[in-house]
Motif scaffolding. Structure first.
Motif, PDB file in Angstrom:
ATOM      1  N   GLY A  43       0.852  -1.379   0.131  1.00 40.94           N
ATOM      2  CA  GLY A  43       0.064  -0.030   0.006  1.00 40.94           C
ATOM      3  C   GLY A  43       0.953   1.261   0.023  1.00 40.94           C
ATOM      4  N   THR A  44       2.007   1.264   0.570  1.00 43.39           N
ATOM      5  CA  THR A  44       2.777   2.240   0.685  1.00 43.39           C
ATOM      6  C   THR A  44       3.468   2.499  -0.771  1.00 43.39           C
ATOM      7  OG1 THR A  44       3.384   1.986   3.067  1.00 43.39           O
ATOM      8  CG2 THR A  44       4.842   3.294   1.751  1.00 43.39           C
ATOM      9  N   LEU A  45       3.913   1.513  -1.229  1.00 42.92           N
ATOM     10  CA  LEU A  45       4.516   1.438  -2.590  1.00 42.92           C
ATOM     11  C   LEU A  45       3.503   1.996  -3.615  1.00 42.92           C
ATOM     12  CD1 LEU A  45       7.022   0.984  -4.328  1.00 42.92           C
ATOM     13  CD2 LEU A  45       6.133  -1.180  -4.552  1.00 42.92           C
ATOM     14  N   SER A  47       1.132   3.959  -3.049  1.00 41.05           N
ATOM     15  CA  SER A  47       0.981   5.575  -3.001  1.00 41.05           C
ATOM     16  C   SER A  47       2.229   6.363  -3.210  1.00 41.05           C
ATOM     17  CB  SER A  47       0.787   5.816  -1.220  1.00 41.05           C
ATOM     18  OG  SER A  47      -0.394   5.408  -0.917  1.00 41.05           O
ATOM     19  N   VAL A  48       3.320   5.779  -3.020  1.00 41.35           N
ATOM     20  CA  VAL A  48       4.501   6.319  -3.639  1.00 41.35           C
ATOM     21  C   VAL A  48       4.538   6.516  -4.987  1.00 41.35           C
ATOM     22  CG1 VAL A  48       6.988   6.051  -3.680  1.00 41.35           C
ATOM     23  CG2 VAL A  48       5.812   5.779  -1.409  1.00 41.35           C
ATOM     24  N   LEU A  49       3.940   5.407  -5.709  1.00 44.45           N
ATOM     25  CA  LEU A  49       4.129   5.581  -7.096  1.00 44.45           C
ATOM     26  C   LEU A  49       3.042   5.957  -8.057  1.00 44.45           C
ATOM     27  CD1 LEU A  49       5.869   1.934  -7.963  1.00 44.45           C
ATOM     28  CD2 LEU A  49       6.949   4.313  -7.501  1.00 44.45           C
ATOM     29  N   GLY A  50       1.736   6.070  -7.207  1.00 47.62           N
ATOM     30  CA  GLY A  50       0.428   6.673  -7.786  1.00 47.62           C
ATOM     31  C   GLY A  50      -0.135   5.700  -8.689  1.00 47.62           C
ATOM     32  N   LEU A  51       0.242   4.537  -8.786  1.00 51.31           N
ATOM     33  CA  LEU A  51      -0.387   3.495  -9.775  1.00 51.31           C
ATOM     34  C   LEU A  51      -1.454   2.781  -9.200  1.00 51.31           C
ATOM     35  CD1 LEU A  51       2.935   1.323 -10.787  1.00 51.31           C
ATOM     36  CD2 LEU A  51       2.114   3.215 -12.213  1.00 51.31           C
ATOM     37  N   SER A  52      -2.345   2.307 -10.098  1.00 55.12           N
ATOM     38  CA  SER A  52      -3.570   1.321  -9.789  1.00 55.12           C
ATOM     39  C   SER A  52      -2.826   0.083  -9.050  1.00 55.12           C
ATOM     40  CB  SER A  52      -4.294   0.939 -10.844  1.00 55.12           C
ATOM     41  OG  SER A  52      -3.988   0.242 -11.890  1.00 55.12           O
ATOM     42  N   LYS A  53      -3.886  -0.531  -8.329  1.00 60.79           N
ATOM     43  CA  LYS A  53      -3.386  -1.778  -7.614  1.00 60.79           C
ATOM     44  C   LYS A  53      -3.188  -2.798  -8.732  1.00 60.79           C
ATOM     45  CE  LYS A  53      -6.059  -1.215  -3.226  1.00 60.79           C
ATOM     46  NZ  LYS A  53      -7.189  -1.926  -2.224  1.00 60.79           N
ATOM     47  N   SER A  54      -4.180  -2.831  -9.708  1.00 62.87           N
ATOM     48  CA  SER A  54      -3.790  -3.842 -10.769  1.00 62.87           C
ATOM     49  C   SER A  54      -2.677  -3.733 -11.471  1.00 62.87           C
ATOM     50  CB  SER A  54      -5.280  -3.938 -11.533  1.00 62.87           C
ATOM     51  OG  SER A  54      -5.216  -2.803 -12.406  1.00 62.87           O
ATOM     52  N   LEU A  56       0.228  -2.109 -10.438  1.00 66.04           N
ATOM     53  CA  LEU A  56       1.191  -2.548  -9.466  1.00 66.04           C
ATOM     54  C   LEU A  56       1.361  -3.978  -9.377  1.00 66.04           C
ATOM     55  CD1 LEU A  56       3.726  -1.780  -7.598  1.00 66.04           C
ATOM     56  CD2 LEU A  56       2.065  -0.982  -6.003  1.00 66.04           C
ATOM     57  N   SER A  57       0.269  -4.798  -9.068  1.00 69.19           N
ATOM     58  CA  SER A  57       0.358  -6.105  -9.135  1.00 69.19           C
ATOM     59  C   SER A  57       0.852  -6.828 -10.255  1.00 69.19           C
ATOM     60  CB  SER A  57      -1.331  -6.518  -8.814  1.00 69.19           C
ATOM     61  OG  SER A  57      -1.444  -6.197  -7.573  1.00 69.19           O
ATOM     62  N   LYS A  58       0.612  -6.228 -11.487  1.00 75.71           N
ATOM     63  CA  LYS A  58       0.990  -6.839 -12.700  1.00 75.71           C
ATOM     64  C   LYS A  58       2.446  -6.841 -12.684  1.00 75.71           C
ATOM     65  CE  LYS A  58       0.920  -6.223 -17.584  1.00 75.71           C
ATOM     66  NZ  LYS A  58       0.624  -5.333 -18.616  1.00 75.71           N
ATOM     67  N   HIS A  59       3.111  -5.410 -12.457  1.00 77.78           N
ATOM     68  CA  HIS A  59       4.512  -5.308 -12.687  1.00 77.78           C
ATOM     69  C   HIS A  59       5.371  -6.104 -11.630  1.00 77.78           C
ATOM     70  CE1 HIS A  59       4.395  -2.750 -15.988  1.00 77.78           C
ATOM     71  NE2 HIS A  59       3.180  -1.902 -15.320  1.00 77.78           N
ATOM     72  N   ILE A  60       4.728  -6.030 -10.468  1.00 71.23           N
ATOM     73  CA  ILE A  60       5.340  -6.836  -9.250  1.00 71.23           C
ATOM     74  C   ILE A  60       5.406  -8.363  -9.628  1.00 71.23           C
ATOM     75  CG2 ILE A  60       4.960  -7.657  -6.706  1.00 71.23           C
ATOM     76  CD1 ILE A  60       5.985  -4.994  -7.021  1.00 71.23           C
ATOM     77  N   SER A  61       4.277  -8.928 -10.149  1.00 69.54           N
ATOM     78  CA  SER A  61       4.315 -10.258 -10.589  1.00 69.54           C
ATOM     79  C   SER A  61       5.166 -10.383 -11.707  1.00 69.54           C
ATOM     80  CB  SER A  61       2.934 -10.677 -11.328  1.00 69.54           C
ATOM     81  OG  SER A  61       1.813 -10.713 -10.222  1.00 69.54           O
ATOM     82  N   MET A  62       5.670  -9.595 -12.592  1.00 74.30           N
ATOM     83  CA  MET A  62       6.709  -9.728 -13.899  1.00 74.30           C
ATOM     84  C   MET A  62       7.888 -10.045 -12.789  1.00 74.30           C
ATOM     85  SD  MET A  62       4.973  -7.601 -16.767  1.00 74.30           S
ATOM     86  CE  MET A  62       6.069  -8.086 -17.983  1.00 74.30           C
ATOM     87  N   LEU A  63       8.194  -8.876 -12.127  1.00 76.56           N
ATOM     88  CA  LEU A  63       9.389  -8.780 -11.349  1.00 76.56           C
ATOM     89  C   LEU A  63       9.765  -9.892 -10.467  1.00 76.56           C
ATOM     90  CD1 LEU A  63       9.324  -4.989 -10.614  1.00 76.56           C
ATOM     91  CD2 LEU A  63      11.075  -6.163 -11.898  1.00 76.56           C
ATOM     92  N   ALA A  64       8.684 -10.600  -9.845  1.00 74.85           N
ATOM     93  CA  ALA A  64       8.825 -11.546  -9.028  1.00 74.85           C
ATOM     94  C   ALA A  64       8.991 -13.023  -9.925  1.00 74.85           C
ATOM     95  CB  ALA A  64       7.424 -11.940  -8.158  1.00 74.85           C
ATOM     96  N   ASP A  65       8.338 -13.293 -10.826  1.00 75.37           N
ATOM     97  CA  ASP A  65       8.569 -14.301 -11.955  1.00 75.37           C
ATOM     98  C   ASP A  65      10.118 -14.281 -12.445  1.00 75.37           C
ATOM     99  OD1 ASP A  65       5.994 -14.939 -11.528  1.00 75.37           O
ATOM    100  OD2 ASP A  65       5.345 -14.258 -13.640  1.00 75.37           O
ATOM    101  N   ALA A  66      10.778 -13.078 -12.499  1.00 75.69           N
ATOM    102  CA  ALA A  66      12.099 -13.029 -12.936  1.00 75.69           C
ATOM    103  C   ALA A  66      13.212 -13.110 -11.621  1.00 75.69           C
ATOM    104  CB  ALA A  66      12.389 -11.680 -13.538  1.00 75.69           C
ATOM    105  N   GLN A  80      -4.443  -8.412   6.419  1.00 82.64           N
ATOM    106  CA  GLN A  80      -3.205  -8.913   5.678  1.00 82.64           C
ATOM    107  C   GLN A  80      -2.480  -7.989   5.061  1.00 82.64           C
ATOM    108  OE1 GLN A  80      -2.497 -12.135   5.787  1.00 82.64           O
ATOM    109  NE2 GLN A  80      -1.010 -12.281   4.075  1.00 82.64           N
ATOM    110  N   ARG A  81      -1.371  -8.121   5.095  1.00 80.12           N
ATOM    111  CA  ARG A  81      -0.363  -7.126   4.426  1.00 80.12           C
ATOM    112  C   ARG A  81       0.468  -7.873   3.528  1.00 80.12           C
ATOM    113  NH1 ARG A  81      -2.470  -1.856   5.651  1.00 80.12           N
ATOM    114  NH2 ARG A  81      -3.523  -2.134   7.749  1.00 80.12           N
ATOM    115  N   THR A  82       0.909  -7.210   2.488  1.00 82.29           N
ATOM    116  CA  THR A  82       2.206  -7.798   1.682  1.00 82.29           C
ATOM    117  C   THR A  82       3.201  -6.737   1.584  1.00 82.29           C
ATOM    118  OG1 THR A  82       0.344  -8.878   0.291  1.00 82.29           O
ATOM    119  CG2 THR A  82       2.820  -8.595  -0.764  1.00 82.29           C
ATOM    120  N   TRP A  83       4.492  -7.500   2.079  1.00 81.34           N
ATOM    121  CA  TRP A  83       5.607  -6.493   2.048  1.00 81.34           C
ATOM    122  C   TRP A  83       6.476  -7.104   1.091  1.00 81.34           C
ATOM    123  CZ3 TRP A  83       6.280  -2.775   5.848  1.00 81.34           C
ATOM    124  CH2 TRP A  83       5.124  -2.731   6.931  1.00 81.34           C
TER     125      TRP A  83
END
Length: 108
Positions: A43-45, A47-54, A56-66, A80-83
Motif C-alpha cells: 500500500g505504501t508503494l 501511494s508512492v508510485l501513484g499506480l493502480s492496484k492492478s 502495480l500487482s502486474k508489474h510486481i508479478s513480472m519482477l517476482a517471476d524473474a 493481511q499486508r504484503t511486504w
C-alpha cells in the motif's frame, strides 16, 4: 506468454547490464523505490508510485517471476499486508541496469 511479456523481457540482462524487464518505466520506478529500503508495504508503494492496484500487482508479478522481487505476507492491524523487497539478484540487476543507463547517457 502474454503479448505484453515478450521473450526479450524474460531473458537475463544483456552483457552490458541493460535489463529490458526492469527498463519499463513502472518497473524501473518500483526497483528504484525498493533499492534503498529493506522492504516496503504494498500500500505504501502504491501511494508512492501513484499506480493502480492492478497495474502495480502486474508489474510486481513480472519482477517476482524473474526472481527480482520477493513478497512476504503478514497480518498487521488485523489486516493481511504484503511486504515487498528486492532479492539479491534483483538488486544486482537493478544496479547493473542503472550503470548501463549511465554509460548510455555518458557525457550527454
Amino acid at each position: 506468454m502474454s503479448p505484453a511479456h515478450s521473450a526479450e523481457d524474460t531473458t537475463a540482462a544483456a552483457e552490458d547490464g541493460f535489463d529490458h524487464l526492469i527498463h519499463a518505466p513502472a518497473r524501473l520506478r518500483i526497483c528504484a523505490a525498493l533499492e534503498p529500503v529493506r522492504e516496503i508495504e504494498f500500500g505504501t508503494l502504491l501511494s508512492v508510485l501513484g499506480l493502480s492496484k492492478s497495474a502495480l500487482s502486474k508489474h510486481i508479478s513480472m519482477l517476482a517471476d524473474a526472481g527480482y522481487v520477493a513478497q512476504r505476507r503478514a497480518v498487521r492491524d488485523t489486516r493481511q499486508r504484503t511486504w515487498l523487497h528486492l532479492t539479491e539478484s534483483g538488486r544486482s540487476a537493478y544496479q547493473g541496469h542503472v550503470a548501463a543507463l549511465r554509460r548510455i547517457v555518458g557525457d550527454a
